[in-house]
Structure formats: C-alpha cells, structure tokens
Design a protein around this motif. Structure first.
Motif, PDB file in Angstrom:
ATOM      1  N   GLU A  25      18.646  37.884  -9.793  1.00  0.00           N
ATOM      2  CA  GLU A  25      17.639  38.390 -10.706  1.00  0.00           C
ATOM      3  C   GLU A  25      17.177  37.156 -11.760  1.00  0.00           C
ATOM      4  N   ALA A  26      18.160  36.132 -12.016  1.00  0.00           N
ATOM      5  CA  ALA A  26      17.843  34.952 -12.861  1.00  0.00           C
ATOM      6  C   ALA A  26      17.404  33.985 -12.032  1.00  0.00           C
ATOM      7  N   GLY A  27      17.029  34.310 -10.652  1.00  0.00           N
ATOM      8  CA  GLY A  27      16.310  32.829  -9.860  1.00  0.00           C
ATOM      9  C   GLY A  27      17.374  32.195  -9.220  1.00  0.00           C
ATOM     10  N   GLY A  28      18.396  32.621  -9.236  1.00  0.00           N
ATOM     11  CA  GLY A  28      19.616  31.720  -8.524  1.00  0.00           C
ATOM     12  C   GLY A  28      20.232  32.579  -7.230  1.00  0.00           C
ATOM     13  N   SER A  29      21.102  32.089  -6.858  1.00  0.00           N
ATOM     14  CA  SER A  29      21.933  32.774  -5.897  1.00  0.00           C
ATOM     15  C   SER A  29      23.299  32.053  -5.770  1.00  0.00           C
TER      16      SER A  29
END
Length: 291
Positions: A66-70
């Motif tokens: 959700e924060a744009g990471g992985s």
C-alpha cells in the motif's frame, strides 16, 4: 490443529537464551530507536521488542504494498503478538448464562523496512534518552516513593529486598556497588516488586518462597521491569551475572516448564513500569488489546 501462540513466543525466547542472549536485558535503547510500527509510529511492547530484537520500523506485507513498496523475495517474516478480546458465555453459580470477555493471544507477521524495496522509513528516529540519565533515575525513584508511600531504606548490608509487610525497599549503600548503574538496576528491580503490593497492582497475594513457581514468576516480572527502566533511561550495566551460564539455565528451565510465563510476565512488567514512572494506565480492555 490450533496454533499455540504462547509456545511460539516461548520457543523464540528460549532460542535467544540458548545463544547466550538475555532478550529482556537490552531489547532496545530509547523509545524511538527500538522496534516500532510504521502504521502508528509507536514503539512495540516489551514482549514484541524481545521478539523483533532489531531496532527500526516494521510493516506488514500489505502495508508495504500500500505504501508503494514491496517485500524482497525470500525475506522471512517475524511475528508480533497482541491480545484480542473474545466473548464467551459461562454459567454463574446459579447456572444462569453470563457473557464474559476473555483475552486471546494472537499474532501477525511483519517485516523490517530493510527487508523491503522502494520503501523509506515513515518515522524519523529520535533519541529520547534524558540528558542526565542518573539524575533522571534518582528522580523517578524519589517520585515513586513519594507517590506510593513505599519507603526506600539504605543500610550497609550485602542484600537488597522488598518487604511487603512493612512496604519497604531495603538497599545497600550506593557506595557498596562497583558501578552506579548496578545500584539503579537493583533499586528498580525491588521497586517493581513493590508495585505488586495489595494497595497497588495486587500481584503479591501470598508469600512466595525462594524456588517456588510463584517466586520465579515474580522474579521474571522484576527482571523485565528493571530492564525496561534501565533501557528507557539509557543506563548501561556490565551485566556479568546476568550473562552467566547458571542465570541463563535457570530461566531456560522455568520457560520450558511454563509456556505462558514470558508472555504474562512481560505484560505485568510493563504495568509495573507505568506505575513507577507515573504513566497513565490504559483501561483493562485496552491492556488486553495492546501489543
């Protein structure tokens, strides 16, 4: 088969002890330099600090996405435990059904931010240790003694103890300790014991003799509580005895005999510390849910 979260937690603490590490002696230093949640920006509880060990920000797999990471492929998750209220129906003495809320220990998986890609820490790390930790330690003890009415008595002697019958903490003179940090570690240990008085947190309901099960439980609460206070203040101790093989083996035996010991002791220790530091205690339900 139902997952025994108590056993999972205990197995992880035992693994640390078997490596010669005492998880509750120094699980973190300072409030925001320990392990904390990215979602809330708040530090985890003592128990979760011991489980996570590495300081820094933690996220769930979903939060990272959700924060744009992985989360990097192959990274291993760690667990964070929490209490979830569960409503049950029991019968009272007259046989009538009565609804009751009981705490159920649950867990979820988290990853350290270093295990993630394209994700920067959301919360800036801060050093919240006091400028003069020894002066702060003395102020905390004096304030607690004044508020609670528990007397702190210094005598030239070779032992330290808390006496519930007179509500007194007895300590050797400060000059008898090889390091001033050892004095405060001992003083906080006995102060945590004193929070169990029936006029306070009501842990000391009956005499606990050396070597008994109740004695071991209360000793672990005091050990953890003192560790929290020393870590919060940033006071370092040599810990020579606490790293001894005999000390470690004694706790290994206790934890292997009782899978709930470390979980319950950590919760009681945090309540004791909040009382000593004059921090508002959450409601009973909040205490059960907090992780």
């Amino acid at each position: 088969m139902a997952i025994n979260v108590y056993q999972i937690v205990t197995d992880r603490i035992i693994a640390e002890l078997e490596k010669g590490c005492i998880p509750w002696v120094k699980p973190w230093t300072g409030v925001r330099t320990g392990a904390y949640s990215r979602a809330t920006g708040k530090p985890y509880s003592l128990l979760n600090q011991m489980l996570l060990q590495k300081p820094g920000e933690y996220v769930t797999f979903k939060q990272a996405i959700e924060a744009g990471g992985s989360v990097r492929k192959g990274e291993k998750a760690q667990i964070v435990v929490f209490w979830k209220p569960l409503e049950v129906v029991e019968k009272d003495k007259d046989g009538k059904p009565v609804k009751k809320m009981i705490p159920l220990l649950k867990y979820y998986s988290v990853f350290h931010i270093d295990q993630c890609e394209n994700l920067k820490p959301r919360c800036a790390s801060e050093d919240l240790k006091p400028a003069d930790p020894i002066a702060e330690a003395e102020a905390i003890l004096a304030d607690y003694s004044s508020r609670s009415g528990c007397r702190i008595i210094h005598e030239r002697q070779n032992k330290a103890f808390y006496r519930p019958s007179t509500d007194e903490i007895h300590l050797p003179l400060m000059e008898q300790f090889p390091q001033i940090a050892e004095y405060y570690s001992t003083a906080f240990h006995e102060a945590v014991h004193s929070t169990g008085h029936m006029s306070r947190l009501k842990r000391l309901t009956s005499p606990a003799w050396f070597g008994s099960e109740e004695y071991s439980k209360e000793e672990l609460v005091a050990e953890m509580g003192a560790a929290i206070l020393m870590n919060e203040l940033g006071i370092e101790t040599g810990g020579s005895f606490k790293n001894s093989a005999a000390y470690i083996q004694s706790w290994l035996r206790a934890l292997r005999d009782d899978s709930k010991l470390v979980v319950l002791a950590a919760g009681k220790a945090e309540k004791a510390v909040k009382l000593i530091m004059n921090i508002d205690q959450p409601s009973a339900l909040q205490q059960e849910v907090a992780c």
